[in-house]
Scaffold this active site. Sequence first.
Site, PDB file in Angstrom:
ATOM      1  N   HIS A 176     -36.012  68.017 -65.666  1.00 42.14           N
ATOM      2  CA  HIS A 176     -36.635  66.807 -65.259  1.00 42.14           C
ATOM      3  C   HIS A 176     -37.057  65.881 -66.284  1.00 42.14           C
ATOM      4  O   HIS A 176     -37.441  66.429 -67.389  1.00 42.14           O
ATOM      5  CB  HIS A 176     -37.757  66.847 -64.344  1.00 42.14           C
ATOM      6  CG  HIS A 176     -37.205  67.568 -62.931  1.00 42.14           C
ATOM      7  ND1 HIS A 176     -36.640  66.947 -62.062  1.00 42.14           N
ATOM      8  CD2 HIS A 176     -37.259  69.195 -62.949  1.00 42.14           C
ATOM      9  CE1 HIS A 176     -36.351  67.986 -61.124  1.00 42.14           C
ATOM     10  NE2 HIS A 176     -36.751  69.238 -61.369  1.00 42.14           N
ATOM     11  N   CYS A 218     -33.843  62.503 -65.857  1.00 46.65           N
ATOM     12  CA  CYS A 218     -34.041  61.095 -65.183  1.00 46.65           C
ATOM     13  C   CYS A 218     -34.677  60.383 -66.209  1.00 46.65           C
ATOM     14  O   CYS A 218     -35.362  60.721 -67.192  1.00 46.65           O
ATOM     15  CB  CYS A 218     -34.945  61.272 -64.040  1.00 46.65           C
ATOM     16  SG  CYS A 218     -34.153  62.022 -62.494  1.00 46.65           S
TER      17      CYS A 218
END
Length: 493
Positions: A176, A218
Amino acid sequence: MAVHRSLLNKPTWCRVAFWWWMLVMVMRIQGTNGKEQDSVIKLPTQEVDAESDEVGTRWAVLVAGSNGYGNYRHQADVCHAYQLLIKGGVKEENIVVFMYDDIATHELNPRPGVIINNPQGPDVYAGVPKDYTGESVTSHNFFAVLLGDKSKVKGGSGKVINSKPEDRIFVYYSDHGGPGVLGMPNMPYLYAMDFIDVLKKKHASGGYKEMVIYVEACESGSIFEGIMPKDLNIYVTTASNAQENSWGTYCPGMYPPPPPEYITCLGDLYSVAWMEDSESHNLKKESVEQQYQSVKQRTSNFEAYAMGSHVMQYGDANMTAEKLYLYHGFDPATVNFPPHNGRLKSKMEVVNQRDAELLFMWQVYQRSNHLPEKKTDILKQIEEIVKHRKHLDGSVELIGVLLYGPEKASSVLRSVRTTGLPLVDDWTCLKSMVRVYETHCGSLTQYGMKHMRAFANICNSGVSETSMEKACVAACGGYHAGLLHPSNTGYSA
């Protein structure tokens, strides 16, 4: 070519020997008539071309920055990358692996001791070295390993990138992320400017010839946007630009699906794109640029950007003409593979990285019908996750209102800077604002990393730490974060 009739009456071994001799003679004739033609089929043990393989030593650092079975895909990505490099001849002693190592033996893993990264793929876990696992998977250790500084490593195997000026380094990260940050299973997160400073230090020490970095996360473009120098002999690609999500794939209920017994995503779109590309090509023929273009197309989901992302390039663009084998090695089994082909042209169903956690939890809930107590517990966990997400979103929005007023709050917090500018001017300020927020409002979690842009914009607008603290107290007073308080999770900055 005529074949003498008597040859047909010879034993099988004689006929095989004859055709083998003919193949060798054809190859020799090709070689004496100038440059060998690409159309000639080669044996796996033959040289692919005249290009020398004397490239110094290849090194690699592979990082899975998460833990938990719901994040299965990140460790699967990294294990797959390890197997690819080993097949390419990169030595195990020159590959450093960071992974929490909690999914292969997890109770929910339907194939104990096995990790797969593709629905029809092989086990990629076997043989992967456990250099840095559990609590030793930290940004501190990652930086120390990359710098080759054994004295700074805490825990783990102690293996570091002891590279020399003629060596090449490949760095791959999967997890992430958020604007300006990459996740780690142990706090704090990896902050962009800290990473760039380490790269500059590695370059100044003469510790490598060239380096290639692939980042799956991301907003991964924000790690390099506006701060990545072009003169470090480093080339970078990221799964997304500075403001996009990246995507999980091979997920339950989606196409292509994982085997039916799996309740979590097996891979990430950008990651499986580059690895499946490397496995299906002759890397002594395929260039860095060719892979970038292929991965860019596939990660966009063939220009369906609502369910895909923009793969970005940063750093030294002069390196794009180089062949990939310089970093990934060369698997002799691919000797007759083309430098590029039309493999995997179909779109893939994907899930937002941040929503993959809820997809996993929902799968657990749906498959617990025969265990009512467990089902109730899972539903409670889902409700707690959603509740904290709503709190994070609402509290950040309220802080903006308190600082800027209701008319300006949203536009200031969500403002995206012009391409080429860094996320924030003062990275120390960003860390301070994050710590103030988490002290009063609870841990950001992997979901709340998306709000890093809001904190960066608060810094860019000149808000003082004192004003930020007052706003956080007002917005989050009375909220009990419980296990999600940084006293339990650690501060992300």
